[in-house]
Design a protein around this motif. Structure first.
Motif: not given
Length: 247
Positions: A223, A14, A22, A19, A12
């Motif tokens: 994401g 961020s 992930a 973000r 992940g």
């Protein structure tokens, strides 16, 4: 898996409250050509930067042959065999291809970096560099300043420099960027032949190149890792068609 050379587990990233992605579980098999695709902003370049040690993830792990290298520096990962090129040309314009490759070979062989004047004493590296440039079709221009090479030749020289380090994993960040369709296919045709047996991971926007030269494809979108499979499986994946391929 014993044939997995590079993997991520729960990866992940961020930046503050943003973000990027992930939960990325990724596997790269030894000796395969593997493409990473996805819409702009999907995190492809961030993923490669994490794998090569330029960024440290906010979650998860990066494994090389089963060993955790998440906290290893970029230099340590190069020494371990993870080598990359960049989307934007990073060559030394005033050096010749021969000089550049000899310097890369001296780095690989852990020699003190010689001055340009002392390069002529690096006879073993000169011979190997000349052979590499011959194999990649750059021998005729080996003594020209790099800035005088055609752009496609410069992109190929970047690959030669990375390949000279004998990588366990060679990562190419949009190697066909700035090339025409014909030039891009010619570049990948040569790469497919000359890097046979090398584990190759590349980012590419041209789907014709991806589906022709990749043996497996990973799709990042929204994401997360949306899909991973053969080109035929990716073409047929309804989620990929909706999120990225536009049909």
């Amino acid at each position: 898996m014993s044939d997995t050379v590079l993997a991520t587990r729960g990866l992940g990233m961020s930046f503050g409250g943003l973000r990027v992605f992930a939960g990325i579980d990724f596997a790269l098999a030894r000796g395969e050509r593997h493409a990473v695709i996805g819409p702009n902003g999907a995190g492809k370049s961030t993923f490669v930067a994490i794998v090569t040690g330029l960024l440290r993830p906010t979650a998860g792990a990066v494994l090389l042959d089963g060993h955790d290298v998440t906290r290893s520096s970029a230099g340590e990962r190069v020494a371990a065999g993870i080598v990359r090129t960049f989307q934007i040309n990073t060559l030394f314009p005033s050096l010749t291809p021969l000089e550049s490759v000899v310097l890369a070979l001296c780095q690989r062989d852990k020699q003190a970096r010689p001055s340009l004047r002392a390069l002529r004493r690096c006879t073993a590296q000169i011979d190997e560099a000349a052979d590499l440039l011959e194999r990649f079709g750059l021998a005729d221009d080996a003594q020209l300043p790099t800035q005088e090479l055609a752009y496609g030749q410069q992109r190929l020289l970047e690959v030669v420099l990375a390949y000279a380090l004998r990588p366990r994993v060679l990562l190419l960040d949009e190697p066909a960027a700035g090339l025409s369709t014909t030039q891009g296919h010619a570049l990948f045709e040569r790469l497919a032949q000359l890097t046979e047996g090398t584990t190759l991971l590349f980012i590419e926007h041209d789907m014709n190149i991806v589906f022709r030269y990749a043996q497996r494809v990973t799709v990042l979108a929204g994401g997360s890792l949306l899909a991973q499979g053969t080109p035929d499986e990716i073409r047929a994946h309804a989620g990929v068609r909706k999120a990225y391929l536009g049909n």
